[in-house]
Design an enzyme around this catalytic site. Structure first.
Site, short mmCIF file in Angstrom:
data_model
loop_
_atom_site.label_atom_id
_atom_site.label_comp_id
_atom_site.label_asym_id
_atom_site.label_seq_id
_atom_site.Cartn_x
_atom_site.Cartn_y
_atom_site.Cartn_z
N ASP A 144 -63.49 -88.63 -53.47
CA ASP A 144 -64.42 -88.48 -52.35
C ASP A 144 -65.32 -89.71 -52.25
OD1 ASP A 144 -65.75 -87.37 -50.22
OD2 ASP A 144 -67.01 -86.05 -51.43
N GLY B 115 -75.87 -79.55 -49.55
CA GLY B 115 -74.60 -80.19 -49.23
C GLY B 115 -73.61 -79.15 -48.73
#
Lengths: 221, 328
Positions: A127, A6
């Site tokens: 998020d 990520g």
């Protein structure tokens, strides 16, 4: 085994027995926040440490509020690692566009309800994107990344949270943004109860405040 | 085929002339510098009106073409400051109707990406566009440029400029902050704000000003301000790179002149094995050539407006524009 690289962390899928205890079975996910060379040491260390600690607390409290999250087995603050349960399922990002409208609406309503549960528990996710949500075979939606979350019961934080979810839909699920967002809000309102409209009004205000908001922007109430 | 592009979204009035193969024949501009404070939109617009003719003449002279050689007009229709946009649009409409040639409305942010793709031969970059007026992370997907991150309040260039002004540095503050930051040693913690894909710089600016008033060393503050703001920018860009899996990263806009930001973004790009591009300075800043080139791309794909459809759009979003010249 590296499962995902990520932006913020590397995710490894490992046998429970290797990472935690030899008597254990199954698999675990190790989330390792790696150092970023582009930023100075002070910022890098502070961000990685605080996000690691905070995220593990949020996982636990979200679960308590009724939102499926992976179980946290171990937090290694010095090593910037979290060892957690492996959730087997598919990323909502990969399925949302492909679902039939009715199934999509149901899924979005569930997501909306779960966001409302977080908000009622004083948590904002920070998020909310569909790549952070895993749909399991039993139809549960796990929120698997609280790396940018915080404890914040303010109207503003809740509004930003929903606004970000809409932004994520706009950039990733642009074909179904409006219907998906409508269903999310409907689930959110039902679960949140009184005061939901206030949050949604705040989303609209935040969006009007933004730099790039056309005048004809519609309202969502 | 020649396109004349007019840029006038903020402090720069520019006229560019570009041919259909992407050769820039002229890129003339004049930039309004406020006597004090920041840009006053009306004064900037008056500056544009007063200088339009001079800049146009210079562009034609440099390109060695006559105004009758121009095949069509392009102008920046937004996003930007209303009075400035209207002045540039008026100039473009007047020229187009006098020459009796087609006219095309161009989105300013998209023009920044397109001129960078042209000069750097970039194919499909994740673009960090940072200036005094805009802060966006832009990448192409399914027919449009999508916004993978943007500021929720002030642009990063504005954050640096206003900080500079508040602590008594000359206009524009950004370059001076960069120079002072090189001598900063000690990191002073400042609010680091990333909200999902988006950014916020207003609290950072306020806190930096407050710490200056409380007596913090200016070099250390400039250093800390840059490190904090840029780390947030790079983090959001990195998220877009990780998400889209694109193999190119581009930096553009006025703040692209900052060496530290370039260095940080390059490190991030390397980690993802992505190529890193920064267009030459004259194409990073606002200019007429980027408008003309984007006009050419649009015109070749059948985009065009009637004169009455050329209204300006102060808040024209990057992701509202169909991009027929790109596939995928």
């Amino acid at each position: 085994m590296l499962m995902k690289k990520g932006a913020e962390a590397n995710l490894y899928l490992e046998p429970f027995a290797r990472v935690l205890h030899r008597a254990g079975e199954g698999k675990v996910v190790v989330k390792h926040r790696i150092a970023k060379r582009y930023r100075i040491l002070e910022i890098d260390k502070q961000l990685r440490e605080s996000r690691t600690t905070l995220e593990s607390k949020l996982f636990a409290d979200a679960k308590r509020a009724g939102v499926p999250t992976p179980l946290v087995y171990e937090v290694d603050r010095a090593g910037m690692r979290i060892v957690m349960e492996f959730i087997d399922g598919r990323q909502v990002k990969l399925v949302l566009d492909k679902l039939r409208p009715k199934a999509r609406r149901k899924l979005c309503e569930l997501i909306g309800r779960q966001v409302a549960r977080l908000h009622r528990a004083g948590i904002v996710h920070g998020d909310l994107t569909t790549s952070n949500m895993i749909l399991t075979r039993e139809g549960k939606v796990y929120f698997v990344d609280f790396g940018l979350g915080e404890y914040n019961p303010s109207l503003e934080a809740r509004g930003v949270d929903l606004h970000l979810l809409r932004r994520a839909l706009q950039s990733i699920h642009f074909r179904v943004t409006d219907e998906a967002y409508r269903a999310i809000l409907s689930g959110y309102k039902r679960e949140f109860g009184g005061g939901a409209n206030e949050v949604i009004e705040r989303v609209e205000e935040i969006e009007r405040r933004g730099r790039y908001v056309p005048k004809e922007e519609r309202t969502w109430r | 085929m020649l396109c004349l592009g007019i840029e006038g979204t903020a402090h720069t009035f520019g006229v560019g002339i570009v041919d259909s193969r992407g050769k820039v024949l002229a890129n003339a501009l004049k930039t309004y510098v406020p006597a004090k404070g920041g840009i006053h939109p009306r004064e900037a617009a008056q500056f544009h009106a007063a200088n339009a003719r001079v800049v146009l003449d210079e562009a034609l002279k440099v390109a060695s073409v006559s105004i009758e050689d121009i095949d069509f007009l392009a102008f920046s229709a937004g996003p930007g400051l209303g009075p400035c946009l209207r002045t540039a649009a008026t100039a473009a409409r007047a020229l187009a109707s006098w020459l009796d040639v087609p006219i095309i409305s161009v989105n300013h942010c998209i023009a920044h990406v397109e001129i960078g793709r042209l000069t750097e031969r970039a194919k499909d970059p994740v673009t960090l566009y940072v200036s005094g007026g805009n802060t966006q992370v832009i990448a192409f997907d399914a027919g449009r440029y999508r916004v993978f991150g943007e500021t929720l309040d002030i642009p990063v260039g504005n954050c640096l400029d206003v900080f500079g002004r508040e602590v008594g540095l000359p206009y524009p503050g950004g370059p001076t902050v960069e120079r002072l930051a090189r001598e900063g040693k000690r990191y002073i913690p400042l609010p680091y704000v990333v909200k999902g894909m988006d950014l916020s710089f207003s609290g950072l600016m306020t806190d930096a000003v407050r710490k200056h008033r409380a007596g913090a060393d200016l070099h250390d503050l400039c250093y800390s301000l840059q490190e904090t703001a840029f780390a947030a920018l790079v983090e959001v860009t990195e998220r877009a790179v990780a998400h889209t899996e694109k193999k190119e990263v581009m930096l553009t806009g006025g703040v692209a002149a900052n060496q530290r930001l370039r260095e940080m973004l390059k490190l991030m790009a390397n980690e993802h094995k992505a190529k890193f591009f920064v267009p030459p300075r004259e194409y990073c800043q606002d200019c007429g050539a980027m408008i003309a080139w984007t006009g050419i791309l649009a015109y070749k794909h059948g985009v065009g407006q009637k004169l009455r459809e050329t209204g300006v759009k102060q808040r024209w979003r990057t992701d509202q524009v169909d991009i027929p010249w790109r596939t995928g």
